[in-house]
Scaffold this active site. Sequence first.
Site, PDB file in Angstrom:
ATOM      1  CB  THR A 290      -0.892   0.046   1.252  1.00 54.76           C
ATOM      2  OG1 THR A 290      -0.062   0.280   2.410  1.00 54.76           O
ATOM      3  CG2 THR A 290      -1.648  -1.253   1.430  1.00 54.76           C
ATOM      4  CB  THR A 338       1.359  -1.367   5.594  1.00 54.47           C
ATOM      5  OG1 THR A 338       2.475  -1.716   6.442  1.00 54.47           O
ATOM      6  CG2 THR A 338       0.092  -1.949   6.166  1.00 54.47           C
ATOM      7  CG  ASP A 339       5.783   2.089   1.921  1.00 53.33           C
ATOM      8  OD1 ASP A 339       6.804   1.517   2.355  1.00 53.33           O
ATOM      9  OD2 ASP A 339       5.828   2.933   1.012  1.00 53.33           O
ATOM     10  CB  ALA A 340       8.076   1.564   6.333  1.00 54.76           C
ATOM     11  CG  LEU A 341       2.559   0.495   9.276  1.00 56.74           C
ATOM     12  CD1 LEU A 341       1.822  -0.453  10.214  1.00 56.74           C
ATOM     13  CD2 LEU A 341       1.565   1.382   8.536  1.00 56.74           C
TER      14      LEU A 341
END
Length: 655
Positions: A290, A338-341
């Site tokens: 994402t 997810t991309d890095a949160l």
Amino acid sequence: MNKTQYRQVSIVIPLIFVALIMALNMRQSHAAIKNMSNTPTSTPILTAFEQQIAEKMSLDIRYFCADIAGKSSVPTSKHCRKAVTKLPDELAQLITSSNVGGIVLFAENVQEITQVVNLTHDIQQAAIKSIQGKPLIISMDQEGGRVARFTKMTGFAGNMAIGASYAQHGTDFATQVNTVIATELQALGINNNYAPVVDVNTNVANPVINTRSFGESAGQVAKLGVSAVNAIQAQGVMATLKHFPGHGDTHVDSHLGLPRVDHDRATIDRVDLAPFSWAIKHSKPAMIMTAHIQYPVLDNSIFVSKQGEKLIRPATMSRKILTDLLRKEMAFDGIIATDALDMAGVTHFFTDVEAVVETFIAGADLAVMPFKVRTPEDINNFYTFIKNVAKALTMRIAQGDYQLVEFEESIARLKHYKQQYIAINNSSITQQVVAAKAIIANEKHIQTEQALADAAVTLLKNKQVLPLNIQQVKKIHFIVANKQELAALTYATQRALVKVLPTHTVNNIIMSDFIATYATSPEQQRSTLLNHADIVIATVDIKTASLVDLGGMDDLTPSYGSAAQKQLKLSYATLLKQQLTFAGQLNIPTIVIAKGSPFLINEYRQLAGAVLLNFDDRIYKNEHNQAISPGFNASMAVVFDVSKALGKLPVSVKE
């Protein structure tokens, strides 16, 4: 059923789900305790549901600072910069006892082939001791070009270079390059590549995508993306399409802020979503990542940030985008990661727990880098974090925002793809190291790297300079930023010259240089150029800085993007433009060899007689300790008419 009865049922059913979760935890807690009988007494025991929560998380282990004599070696986790190259016992225990689903490796973790093989082996040995008894997902960003974490691997020139080769070679290099990358990753024990990028780059000011994109044509990006996915997964490595629903038309780096795309739905379908849709229909991508990015046309719902601001919900936290669009409408059945949160596009607006809960409810299967573990204290806090996420998610299930069956389906998806792609290597460590050394950057792979550079080199300007009349060239003057570039450019020049001239003639050509790092005055620059050079060849790096080049938010130090850094780059640009101007006044032909973004070349194009573009090039040392640049090799072959520049720019650039 009357209204009173309906309200009663609507309250009771969610409570039943909560009771079921609690009952499940109680039934399996004894098994969990038995499995962790060797864990230290200070290690919290996680319930079965909490372990499943951890299974939906992927942690980075970039740095770790262990206790020294019972006292932390650093004041806080923010100060820890000790790279994890060997798995510490504390992190091994965390992997085993938490049942965490994945590990993300960065450049600091991957320094030598033997070391990487041992590290991934130790990670998997810790994982199979967990309650699930299975290996986990080990991920890395190895796109090629500007994002390549392990420099000992074959490097390649990046996606835009592949896009530049498309007119002549179609999807050949997308397949060849990604086959090599995946083969090398698999040999190292890395089973998930965060690649390919299939964002369609339609914004010249895009700092985070830029040359990581195959280009501006959605159709071309789609075809190259599918070829990349198929090549990666054919080697037993999970591919990751990113960044959904599209990061191509942004001017904000999501590491530093929250970008927004205001396309209408027709444009979104035709451009942004097209490569993802094509890949889902024509391949079976294991993972889609994402983007922390707002798409108001896809979801204009509002959330209240932790500072109390009202903002449009980003895609990573959008159920309309991840579940309704990607999962249902587009029929994607792989892992949504997810991309890095830890990126500012998330952390500025959500707490750690909120971010994970919101993305799970939105439909994500894997929360990437949701919590930093840098010290033993962080490990204890991570267990608390898992419990808090489990508690918050349970409450949201009770409220009807999320269903337990969705959670179970997500766990099943993760298990399915792990089973399909991840297996323990039963060879000895020694055998694995020998095999990896025979594969990583072997001669055939290096030849493929050079072949891409040759196919991609693009001639952006030629004012009757190329090809050179080499019979009239007696003195070549180089303008470079540093000694490494000079060494690589000199090697590339000699490599090309010996193919068209006798050795004794090559030896008689004088090669002078101006290294910007050692410049003392404009007068020195002028006098150097006045020395009757027949041709001036200059290099310039024109990349747009982004944290993604370095690794991520851990690189956001006071020096990143500092005035000193900007001044250093500005100084070379100023010096280079001065020298090109001086050469023009002396009627000396000039050639600029550019590395990086085609969007930033105009100021040099105006001053130079010829401009060659290499996109994202690298310089490495060969077995003879010589500095090698595939891009310089390709460029100098064009300069001396050994080969032609056949690359075609895959993006539009205004002069």
